[in-house]
Design an enzyme around this catalytic site. Structure first.
Site, PDB file in Angstrom:
ATOM      1  N   GLN A  71      -2.978   2.887   9.432  1.00 35.94           N
ATOM      2  CA  GLN A  71      -1.649   2.970   8.815  1.00 35.94           C
ATOM      3  C   GLN A  71      -0.719   3.865   9.644  1.00 35.94           C
ATOM      4  OE1 GLN A  71      -4.543   3.294   7.227  1.00 35.94           O
ATOM      5  NE2 GLN A  71      -4.448   2.674   5.089  1.00 35.94           N
ATOM      6  N   ARG A  87      -6.893  -0.734  -7.645  1.00 39.49           N
ATOM      7  CA  ARG A  87      -7.439   0.308  -6.763  1.00 39.49           C
ATOM      8  C   ARG A  87      -7.574   1.579  -7.614  1.00 39.49           C
ATOM      9  NH1 ARG A  87      -4.448   1.006  -1.157  1.00 39.49           N
ATOM     10  NH2 ARG A  87      -6.421   2.031  -0.622  1.00 39.49           N
ATOM     11  N   ARG A 110       6.915  37.505 -26.781  1.00 33.12           N
ATOM     12  CA  ARG A 110       7.185  36.987 -25.438  1.00 33.12           C
ATOM     13  C   ARG A 110       5.971  36.337 -24.804  1.00 33.12           C
ATOM     14  NH1 ARG A 110      11.743  40.215 -22.238  1.00 33.12           N
ATOM     15  NH2 ARG A 110      12.889  41.042 -23.986  1.00 33.12           N
ATOM     16  N   ARG A 116       0.839  -1.196   0.000  1.00 29.40           N
ATOM     17  CA  ARG A 116       0.000   0.000   0.000  1.00 29.40           C
ATOM     18  C   ARG A 116       0.875   1.248   0.000  1.00 29.40           C
ATOM     19  NH1 ARG A 116       1.535   2.177   3.919  1.00 29.40           N
ATOM     20  NH2 ARG A 116       0.431   4.069   3.312  1.00 29.40           N
ATOM     21  N   GLY A 117       0.208   2.394  -0.194  1.00 25.97           N
ATOM     22  CA  GLY A 117       0.946   3.649  -0.340  1.00 25.97           C
ATOM     23  C   GLY A 117       1.080   3.900  -1.836  1.00 25.97           C
ATOM     24  N   ALA A 118       0.724   5.137  -2.246  1.00 22.36           N
ATOM     25  CA  ALA A 118       0.621   5.408  -3.686  1.00 22.36           C
ATOM     26  C   ALA A 118       1.899   5.069  -4.469  1.00 22.36           C
ATOM     27  CB  ALA A 118       0.209   6.865  -3.895  1.00 22.36           C
ATOM     28  N   GLU A 170      -0.065  53.334 -31.272  1.00 20.90           N
ATOM     29  CA  GLU A 170      -0.015  54.799 -31.248  1.00 20.90           C
ATOM     30  C   GLU A 170       0.515  55.334 -32.580  1.00 20.90           C
ATOM     31  OE1 GLU A 170       2.463  53.769 -27.592  1.00 20.90           O
ATOM     32  OE2 GLU A 170       1.597  52.614 -29.211  1.00 20.90           O
ATOM     33  N   ASN A 182      -5.941  12.351  -0.761  1.00 17.30           N
ATOM     34  CA  ASN A 182      -5.055  11.635   0.170  1.00 17.30           C
ATOM     35  C   ASN A 182      -5.935  10.875   1.159  1.00 17.30           C
ATOM     36  OD1 ASN A 182      -2.330  11.056   1.054  1.00 17.30           O
ATOM     37  ND2 ASN A 182      -2.813  12.216   2.893  1.00 17.30           N
ATOM     38  N   LYS A 183      -5.310  10.130   2.032  1.00 19.27           N
ATOM     39  CA  LYS A 183      -6.020   9.271   2.978  1.00 19.27           C
ATOM     40  C   LYS A 183      -7.135  10.030   3.688  1.00 19.27           C
ATOM     41  CE  LYS A 183      -5.581   5.775   3.520  1.00 19.27           C
ATOM     42  NZ  LYS A 183      -6.452   4.761   2.866  1.00 19.27           N
TER      43      LYS A 183
END
Ligand code: MRU
Length: 527
Positions: free
Chosen positions: A191, A87, A405, A45-47, A442, A242-243
């Protein structure tokens, strides 16, 4: 360095995170189904870790189907698809799978080499992000040693090695700057209390487990100097999945004026999603809530809401830090930076400091405002693009950048917001059939052109230039957009010269000016 995921020549070896802290056990995953099962049950687990496991899973599949020859690609692609969907919320899983799959044409060994390279890279990535985040924490806070709060587990177990938010905490501890870490228990699968507390004990960093629902109270009592969390998916505008529980922490941190930092690798950014409501939030089995260690703790049949993640809006995130960059919420001030604008001072002040004025250039009476200093500042152009993207909050499908630019900010914006870029050029520069719009200066007229078919009817287009003076150029750009049946989503410029009528002339469009030069009355100016 020991990593949480390995390859033993035939199978994937992973730390079984379900067994910790009671037992440090290694799993040997010899089939794709076993690997998917390990991801679904949070053994892995954990991304970042599931992304790497996904890549190893594709390598495993390629090896298992190596004899299939003609059918290899089809079989491995089908497995890859199943792994990527094990998941739904962490984008890293899909990222890892796709990256490994991209090597399949070169054979199973190439896929494995890619997956192993990703594991090595992750270690270096986390180190870089952790150092960068630690530096930022020290700039954003003045109390020493620090009291930090974290949620879930973002350490070596959740990654190949080193960790993200927990990596930054460990880095700060190594620098002798940590008094205590409050570790949210992270209900319902704990966790925080099972894994983060285990990692902090391993590193001998002082910590206490904090009941999730006590985090806001700890902030109110002045026990927290900074909150650090990881992420599972960050959308183009900076919203953070997130969690579950993270959003509440961010609200409380904002209320108490406490910096709230997200530390995650670039692979956690999903720029295909404009903002957080588009993220699929995984809902998990009710028994994770109704039962505790196998024992029922709720009445039989009780209904349960068990989302595994939440989404924190970008406006509540003080900074998002990756191995490559720090995205700081505009306007965030660093205490103790009297030496002049730094990476955290408002963008306008930083542009002002870097903007130079050259009188009588290119001809007498004209003051030339030169943005070269802005472009030469590493990372500043990216920050301008971040700011513009957030301001328009995903409300544009294309960037139209004006020569010359305007191309710079336009290109940065197109990359940042992941939308196509169209160039509006001076006459005679573009090949093929073009549309044009005249505008007045101008001292005469000029014309902007775009290629026919460059903008689709119905598109929402953001027109971008470096400098706004009388507004003639940007009105021509807007006219080109509208002539093709598209809509002007807004106008953005790095610098506007006040007193020359530009913003009044463009008042029917949403206009974002990053820095205004006020004292321009009576001057003839151009960029
Ligand atoms: O459900 P999990 O444990 O896989 O949750 C994912 C996470 O680990 C967290 O949300 C974490 O904070 C981000 S990944 C380092």
């Amino acid at each position: 360095m020991k990593t949480s995921l390995n390859w033993d020549g035939e199978a994937v070896i992973a730390v079984d995170q379900r067994a910790l802290p009671g037992e440090y056990r290694l799993l040997r995953l010899a089939s794709v189904d076993e690997l998917i099962g390990a991801i679904r049950t949070l053994a892995i687990r954990g991304a970042p870790a599931i992304g790497l496991a996904g890549a190893l899973g594709v390598a495993l599949s390629a090896r298992l189907h190596a004899a299939a020859e003609d059918a290899l690609t089809e079989a491995v692609t089908a497995d890859a698809d199943r792994i990527a969907h094990a998941r739904p919320t962490a984008v890293n899983l899909e990222w890892g799978v796709r990256r490994a799959l991209g090597r399949l044409d070169d054979g199973p060994e190439a896929v494995l080499a890619e997956a192993l390279a990703m594991i090595e890279e992750d270690t270096a990535t986390n180190r870089a992000a952790a150092r960068r985040a630690a530096d930022l924490v020290l700039s954003l806070t003045d109390r020493r040693p620090l009291r930090l709060l974290t949620h879930c587990n973002t350490g070596r177990l959740a990654t190949a090695a080193g960790g993200t938010a927990l990596g930054a905490i460990l880095e700060l501890a190594e620098r002798g700057c940590v008094e205590e870490v409050l570790v949210d228990e992270t209900r319902p699968l704990l966790q925080g209390s099972r894994l983060t507390a285990w990692e902090l004990s391993e590193a001998a960093v002082p910590h206490r487990i904090c009941v999730d629902s006590a985090a806001a109270a700890a902030m109110a009592r002045g026990m927290v100097d900074c909150v650090l969390v990881g992420a599972d998916r960050i959308t183009a505008n900076g919203d953070v999945a997130n969690k579950i529980g993270t959003y509440g922490l961010a609200v409380a941190a904002a209320h108490h004026g406490i910096p709230f930092l997200v530390v995650a690798p670039e692979s956690t950014w999903d720029r295909s999603l404009p903002e957080g409501s588009a993220i699929i939030v995984e809902e998990r089995d009710p028994t994770e809530v109704t039962h505790c260690a196998g024992t029922a703790v709720a009445p039989a049949g009780a209904g349960v809401y068990n989302p595994a993640f939440d989404v924190t809006p970008t406006s509540l995130v003080t900074a998002t830090v990756s191995e490559e960059r720090t995205v700081l919420r505009p306007g965030t001030a660093l205490p103790g930076t009297s030496a002049g604008p730094t990476a955290a001072t408002p963008l306008s002040a930083r542009i002002e400091r870097l903007l130079l004025a050259f009188p009588d250039h290119p001809r007498p009476g004209i003051v030339f405002r030169d943005l070269a200093g802005v472009y030469s500042q590493p990372g500043l152009l990216a920050e301008l693009a971040d700011h513009v993207t957030r301001h328009f909050d995903g409300g544009f499908d294309r960037v139209l950048a004006v020569e010359a630019r305007g191309f710079l900010l336009g290109a940065a914006l197109s990359v940042r917001a992941n939308v196509p870029l169209t160039l509006a050029r001076k006459p005679g520069k573009l090949p093929g059939p073009v549309h044009g719009a005249e505008y007045e200066l101008e001292y005469g007229t000029d014309r902007l052109e775009i290629q026919e078919g460059a903008i689709a009817s119905g598109e929402r287009v953001l027109c971008v230039d470096d400098l706004l003076a009388t507004g003639g150029t940007l009105s021509a750009a807007a006219a080109l957009v509208e002539a093709g049946g598209a809509q002007v989503a807004g106008l953005a410029v790095a610098v506007a010269l006040a007193g020359l009528g530009g913003s009044e002339r463009l008042s029917r469009y949403p206009l974002l000016v990053l820095h205004e030069v006020k004292e321009t009355d009576g001057e003839g100016e151009q960029a």
